[in-house]
Design an enzyme around this catalytic site. Structure first.
Site, PDB file in Angstrom:
ATOM      1  N   PHE A 149       0.760  -1.131   0.431  1.00  0.00           N
ATOM      2  CA  PHE A 149      -0.224  -0.046   0.014  1.00  0.00           C
ATOM      3  C   PHE A 149       0.583   1.176   0.336  1.00  0.00           C
ATOM      4  O   PHE A 149       0.785   2.222  -0.335  1.00  0.00           O
ATOM      5  CB  PHE A 149      -1.215  -0.123   1.253  1.00  0.00           C
ATOM      6  N   GLU A 176      -5.074  -3.463  -1.867  1.00  0.00           N
ATOM      7  CA  GLU A 176      -6.476  -3.436  -1.869  1.00  0.00           C
ATOM      8  C   GLU A 176      -7.169  -2.252  -1.291  1.00  0.00           C
ATOM      9  O   GLU A 176      -8.150  -1.604  -1.360  1.00  0.00           O
ATOM     10  CB  GLU A 176      -7.664  -4.798  -1.442  1.00  0.00           C
ATOM     11  N   SER A 226       5.352  -7.315   4.074  1.00  0.00           N
ATOM     12  CA  SER A 226       5.634  -7.318   5.453  1.00  0.00           C
ATOM     13  C   SER A 226       6.568  -8.700   5.819  1.00  0.00           C
ATOM     14  O   SER A 226       6.474  -9.489   4.565  1.00  0.00           O
ATOM     15  CB  SER A 226       5.312  -7.445   6.149  1.00  0.00           C
ATOM     16  N   CYS A 281       9.316   1.676   2.914  1.00  0.00           N
ATOM     17  CA  CYS A 281      10.679   0.930   3.315  1.00  0.00           C
ATOM     18  C   CYS A 281      12.033   1.389   3.917  1.00  0.00           C
ATOM     19  O   CYS A 281      12.629   0.849   4.934  1.00  0.00           O
ATOM     20  CB  CYS A 281      11.000   0.065   2.152  1.00  0.00           C
TER      21      CYS A 281
END
Length: 431
Positions: A149, A176, A226, A281
């Site tokens: 996301f 999503e 993750s 990240c």
């Protein structure tokens, strides 16, 4: 209510599954749209569409493929403002960050425009007695990407840009939570001249992911997300004979030496730890000042700097960052802050409980700053992925260098120093 559909074979479709998910506006906390959640039948439909066009696309010479990438690049530039606004409305990052999201993806598309040169093979004459060696670069066929996301434009383009330029067809399963921009990218790719079915977008959750990993016609999968899911994707995908690259969590460290330019240190940590609400990240959520004097100066100045940060709605040009992506993610971040307090770290700035007048239901959380965090604390050992900076004090460069090397999520590391020798020694220690 707006509905975000799949994009398969060049067309918008609700697909076979009747399941739907909700897309929130993080600024208001309200549902703004529904998204179709696909399953195995939808992945299969996308794969069939990709299989129909991929052989001809692979047979198209690289120069012609590059022209499509050039056109796509131009369309990205022409539609930058629209893409950034859509991205901010679903993710929550401020417009400047959203434009950076698109721009970083565009830079990879620029790289893909050079694919005629990049795909050249190698030839070695006389590698052995009477032996010549040559290497060829050929497309795999149908490949897929599962993207997170936090960068709904950049990371998909990192994946499908190179894959398509090399002659593959691509199945994209975006998050999503913010799926509209990935669909828009597929529409622009079609407008750029790509054949229908070359780039397909199928929304979904674990059911769609499992379908990708199980489909025999998908030859390779790229994943960012993750660490737990990265392990699952890698193990499942490779067990099914696929090439897999799976990138998981990170806990990046910044080492601050006594000779560092503290003005630069404060500016860099402010932007990297708190920019985009820490949902990057390569955020810098751990500061490691070396020596008591360095630590005291950094903590004092950082605490003052954090007080100047403005949290606002995505369209606020004065905001340093906007809301996080969901209420669940905000709760998770707040739980980590509480965990740090219970573990004995010093919470100097508490960002919990922030609300904006007129946007009381938005997913906002203020910046938090911890001092005296220890390496054995769970809140340090895990990735928080929010606007939380943890300060871990060290007495020496050797002690500081061990922290990122021994951390399970030791992904990126920086050193702030004016001493080239210290920087070189540091690089050797963390390798």
């Amino acid at each position: 209510m707006r509905e975000v559909k799949h994009f398969i074979a060049g067309k918008s479709t609700i697909g076979h599954s009747k399941r739907e998910g909700e897309i929130f506006n993080p600024n208001t906390g309200q549902v703004q749209a529904n998204v179709c959640l696909g399953g195995a039948d939808d992945i299969a439909a996308a794969v069939e569409a990709a299989k129909k066009v991929q052989p001809e696309w692979a047979a198209t010479n690289p120069q012609r493929r590059a022209r499509v990438m050039f056109k796509f690049k131009n369309l990205l530039e022409d539609n930058m403002d629209e893409l950034a606004a859509l991205l901010s409305s679903e993710h929550g990052k401020v417009i400047a960050d959203s434009k950076g999201d698109v721009q970083r993806g565009l830079e990879v598309i620029e790289f893909a425009c050079g694919i005629p040169h990049l795909m050249k093979g190698d030839y070695t004459e006389g590698a052995g007695p009477g032996i010549d060696i040559y290497a060829m670069r050929q497309p795999l066929g149908v490949v897929a990407g599962i993207t997170p996301f936090n960068f709904p434009a950049m990371i998909p383009m990192w994946m499908f840009g190179i894959a398509i330029a090399c002659g593959n067809a691509f199945i994209l399963k975006p998050s999503e939570k913010d799926p509209t921009v990935p669909v828009r990218l597929a529409e622009l790719m079609l407008e750029a001249g790509a054949p229908e079915g070359l780039l397909n977008v199928v929304h979904g959750d674990k059911e769609a992911v499992d379908a990708i990993l199980a489909n025999d016609d998908i030859k390779a999968v790229s994943f960012v997300g993750s660490s737990d899911i990265a392990h699952y994707v890698y193990q499942t995908g490779t067990a099914n004979g696929k090439r897999v690259q799976a990138m998981g969590g990170a806990k990046n460290h910044g080492i601050i030496m006594p000779d560092a330019d503290m003005d630069q240190v404060i500016a860099d940590f402010s932007g990297s730890a708190y920019g985009s609400a820490g949902e990057r990240c390569m955020a810098l959520p751990v500061a490691v000042p070396v020596g008591k004097d360095t630590a005291d100066e950094f903590v004092g100045r950082m605490q003052e700097e954090v007080g100047k940060l403005t949290v606002g709605i995505s369209t606020d040009p004065e905001a340093h960052y906007g809301p996080v992506v969901s209420a669940a993610h905000r709760q998770k971040i707040e739980e980590y802050v509480e965990m740090g307090v219970k573990e004995g770290a010093d919470l100097l700035v508490d960002g919990r409980g922030l609300s904006l007048q007129g946007n009381d239901d938005g997913f906002f959380i203020g910046p938090s700053l911890f001092d005296n965090v220890k390496a054995d604390m769970q809140s340090y050992q895990e990735e928080i992925f929010g606007p939380v900076l943890q300060v871990v004090r060290a007495d020496s460069l050797e002690e500081a260098a061990r922290l990122p090397s021994e951390h399970q999520y030791g992904n990126g590391v920086a050193i702030f120093t004016r001493n080239g020798l210290a920087a070189r020694q540091f690089a050797q220690k963390v390798n």
